[in-house]
Design an enzyme around this catalytic site. Structure first.
Site, PDB file in Angstrom:
ATOM      1  N   CYS A   2      -5.487 -59.277 -32.475  1.00  0.00           N
ATOM      2  CA  CYS A   2      -6.098 -58.183 -32.678  1.00  0.00           C
ATOM      3  C   CYS A   2      -5.479 -56.850 -32.294  1.00  0.00           C
ATOM      4  CB  CYS A   2      -7.677 -57.847 -32.355  1.00  0.00           C
ATOM      5  SG  CYS A   2      -9.031 -59.377 -32.734  1.00  0.00           S
ATOM      6  N   ARG A   3      -5.707 -55.994 -33.204  1.00  0.00           N
ATOM      7  CA  ARG A   3      -5.069 -54.396 -31.997  1.00  0.00           C
ATOM      8  C   ARG A   3      -6.249 -53.363 -32.152  1.00  0.00           C
ATOM      9  NH1 ARG A   3      -0.703 -55.248 -28.798  1.00  0.00           N
ATOM     10  NH2 ARG A   3      -2.774 -56.649 -28.301  1.00  0.00           N
TER      11      ARG A   3
END
Length: 272
Positions: A2-3
């Site tokens: 994730c970002r």
């Protein structure tokens, strides 16, 4: 995995913050520069934003990759906001929750995202889940680790905790129950941002009185981006950024500690 990114500042089209930057969240979905775990964030995405005069944010979430959603391209071009939280997802494990598993999670005025993974999930957090009210467990949006971490933080928020304190105590509680977890959390109410760096990268860009951006990694090469040290709580507004060291609960309070309060914050000098 994730970002994510949160922004407070002047009204901007969503795309100017998420799509247009050379290394923005859009590009980070397939080519992140600083991601330590996983390589492609194509298991869903979402953005939540605030409209003037309405404290409850709107959301747009999908289960597929951000680059394949033409409707989002149109939305990002025309919708403007002075506060948002966006995320692209690399799933920890397969699941059937679809877009419900994509951040941001939401309740009332809050938007929340988790960049990381809980070790030993789900068994490791079963004791913490047992401490939540049954109605909160039953109303979880998804059945993944991030959704339960959000439920733990939300329970504290509804109990009256400030945003930063709720994140700090949740991270320490989860880290004690599941050592080795990566717990970069991001939370906004449209006026402030709280975040933790715990096992993955976190950066911020501050122009006091104008804008504050907190993100997993810089979306451009502006030299004023600053990295947040690991094991740190960040609390920010449009004018201030404060950093608070967080200690591993096993080091600070001894093995087996179920939870522990965060330490008082110290102001972080904004770049000149």
């Amino acid at each position: 995995m994730c970002r994510h990114i949160a922004y407070l500042g002047p009204d901007e089209p969503l795309g100017r913050l998420l799509v247009d930057p050379p290394h923005g969240l859009f590009r980070q979905s397939w080519a992140p520069r600083r991601q330590r775990h996983g390589t492609v964030n194509a298991d869903g995405f979402g953005v939540g934003w605030y409209a003037e005069g309405d404290p409850v944010p709107g959301r747009y979430r999908r289960s597929g990759p951000i680059w394949g959603d033409l409707s989002f391209a149109d939305l990002a071009r025309v919708v403007r906001s002075g506060a948002l939280l966006g995320a692209v997802r690399d799933a920890t494990a397969p699941g059937a929750d679809g877009e419900a598993a994509a951040a941001p999670f939401a309740a009332g005025p809050w938007l929340f995202s988790h960049n990381g993974a809980v070790t030993g999930w789900p068994r490791s957090l079963a004791p913490l889940a047992h401490g939540l009210p049954p109605d909160e467990l039953l109303s979880m949006e998804a059945r993944n680790d991030s959704a339960l971490v959000w439920a733990l933080a939300l329970n504290r928020l509804r109990g009256g905790d400030e945003e930063a304190q709720a994140l700090a105590d949740t991270v320490l509680e989860v880290a004690a129950a599941a050592p080795g977890s990566r717990l970069n959390l991001l939370l906004t109410n449209g006026e402030t941002i709280a975040a933790t760096a715990w096992g993955d990268t976190l950066w911020y860009l501050a122009e006091p009185g104008r804008r504050t951006v907190v993100a997993s990694e810089p979306y451009d090469d502006d030299p004023h981006w600053r990295q947040v040290p690991d094991r740190t709580l960040l609390a920010a507004s449009r004018t201030d950024v404060l950093l608070t060291p967080l200690k591993d609960p096993r080091e600070a309070y001894g093995p087996g500690t179920p939870s522990a309060p965060g330490a008082p914050g110290r102001p972080e000098e904004p770049p000149s």
